[in-house]
Enzyme design. Structure first.
Site, mmCIF file in Angstrom:
data_model
loop_
_atom_site.group_PDB
_atom_site.id
_atom_site.type_symbol
_atom_site.label_atom_id
_atom_site.label_comp_id
_atom_site.label_asym_id
_atom_site.label_seq_id
_atom_site.Cartn_x
_atom_site.Cartn_y
_atom_site.Cartn_z
ATOM 1 N N ASN A 1 1.382 -1.028 -0.329
ATOM 2 C CA ASN A 1 -0.288 -0.055 -0.131
ATOM 3 C C ASN A 1 0.888 1.089 0.325
ATOM 4 O OD1 ASN A 1 0.876 -0.821 2.788
ATOM 5 N ND2 ASN A 1 -0.919 0.694 3.578
ATOM 6 N N ILE A 2 0.572 2.340 -1.053
ATOM 7 C CA ILE A 2 1.014 3.283 -1.275
ATOM 8 C C ILE A 2 0.272 4.867 -0.735
ATOM 9 C CG2 ILE A 2 2.832 4.976 -2.127
ATOM 10 C CD1 ILE A 2 2.948 2.504 -3.906
ATOM 11 N N GLU A 3 0.479 5.252 0.957
ATOM 12 C CA GLU A 3 -0.639 6.375 0.705
ATOM 13 C C GLU A 3 -0.155 7.810 0.115
ATOM 14 O OE1 GLU A 3 -0.909 5.790 5.537
ATOM 15 O OE2 GLU A 3 -2.265 3.794 4.855
ATOM 16 N N CYS B 1 -10.282 -5.231 0.753
ATOM 17 C CA CYS B 1 -11.270 -4.215 0.880
ATOM 18 C C CYS B 1 -11.931 -4.605 -0.271
ATOM 19 C CB CYS B 1 -10.721 -3.082 0.375
ATOM 20 S SG CYS B 1 -10.024 -2.202 -0.153
ATOM 21 N N GLU C 1 -2.977 -4.664 -2.853
ATOM 22 C CA GLU C 1 -3.411 -6.056 -3.763
ATOM 23 C C GLU C 1 -3.816 -4.857 -4.979
ATOM 24 O OE1 GLU C 1 -4.566 -4.734 -0.372
ATOM 25 O OE2 GLU C 1 -6.298 -6.295 -0.314
ATOM 26 N N CYS D 1 -10.340 -3.724 -3.783
ATOM 27 C CA CYS D 1 -9.961 -4.565 -3.930
ATOM 28 C C CYS D 1 -10.492 -5.743 -4.503
ATOM 29 C CB CYS D 1 -8.022 -4.917 -3.021
ATOM 30 S SG CYS D 1 -8.077 -3.593 -2.783
ATOM 31 N N CYS E 1 -4.083 0.372 -2.161
ATOM 32 C CA CYS E 1 -3.964 -0.592 -1.894
ATOM 33 C C CYS E 1 -3.403 -1.379 -2.132
ATOM 34 C CB CYS E 1 -5.011 -1.449 -1.382
ATOM 35 S SG CYS E 1 -6.967 -1.303 -0.712
HETATM 36 N N1 THU Z 1 -5.125 -1.468 3.012
HETATM 37 C C1 THU Z 1 -4.477 -2.022 1.453
HETATM 38 O O1 THU Z 1 -3.313 -2.228 0.839
HETATM 39 N N2 THU Z 1 -5.404 -3.377 1.518
HETATM 40 C C2 THU Z 1 -6.758 -3.706 1.352
HETATM 41 O O2 THU Z 1 -7.347 -4.345 1.621
HETATM 42 C C3 THU Z 1 -7.084 -3.113 2.690
HETATM 43 C C4 THU Z 1 -6.681 -1.588 3.543
HETATM 44 C C5 THU Z 1 -4.086 -0.610 2.928
HETATM 45 C C6 THU Z 1 -5.031 0.829 2.278
HETATM 46 C C7 THU Z 1 -4.698 1.760 3.630
HETATM 47 O O3 THU Z 1 -3.326 2.429 3.783
HETATM 48 C C8 THU Z 1 -4.439 1.019 5.398
HETATM 49 O O4 THU Z 1 -4.339 -0.102 4.450
HETATM 50 C C9 THU Z 1 -5.710 1.577 5.656
HETATM 51 O O5 THU Z 1 -6.643 0.866 5.125
#
Ligand code: THU
Length: 133
Positions: free
Chosen positions: A47-49, A90, A60, A93, A58
């Site tokens: 994940n890269i915010e 999520c 995935e 995804c 996310c």
């Molecule tokens: N996140 C994922 O990488 N994959 C998911 O299926 C659910 C959430 C990440 C997004 C965000 O950076 C952090 O988790 C919190 O939601």
């Protein structure tokens, strides 16, 4: 295609390594994913915010974007690992994974360290409006 438990374990380990690259300064949830293509290649993602709301991706989808942009469109399985606790893909995804096939297996290590495997069609059982296939 039937995947061995060794392959499941290998994919989870790859997802764990990928989670080390997560950029998650806002949520502090560090997630990694590893997707296995039909032809046997593995692509990983994290994940890269982003400080701009809505700009994050996310793990995935990072892995899938990498694979699809390299010409892959069929996937056997995707392993997902969240460093904090057990976590399943999520909704966005799930939709993204389902786009490329309903048979893809999702592999997650449960909080009690057991591997759990489900098909994406189990996680997203009903068709959205407008989807006929
Ligand atoms: N996140 C994922 O990488 N994959 C998911 O299926 C659910 C959430 C990440 C997004 C965000 O950076 C952090 O988790 C919190 O939601």
């Amino acid at each position: 295609m039937i995947l061995s438990s060794e392959k499941h374990e290998f994919l989870i380990q790859a997802a764990k390594v990928a989670a080390e690259s997560a950029y998650a300064p806002y949520s502090n949830y560090f997630v990694g994913a590893a997707i296995l293509t039909e032809s046997g290649e593995i692509f990983t993602g994290c994940n890269i915010e982003n400080r701009v709301l809505g700009g994050s991706i996310c793990a995935e989808r990072t892995a899938i974007v990498k694979a699809v942009s390299e010409g892959h469109r069929k996937f056997q399985a995707i392993a997902v690992h969240c460093k904090n606790n057990e976590g399943w893909p999520c909704g966005v995804c799930r939709q993204f994974i389902a786009e490329f096939g309903l048979e893809t297996q999702i592999i997650v290590e449960s909080d009690n360290k057991k591997l759990v495997v489900k098909k994406i069609s189990e996680l997203l059982p009903e068709k959205p409006v407008g989807v006929t296939t």
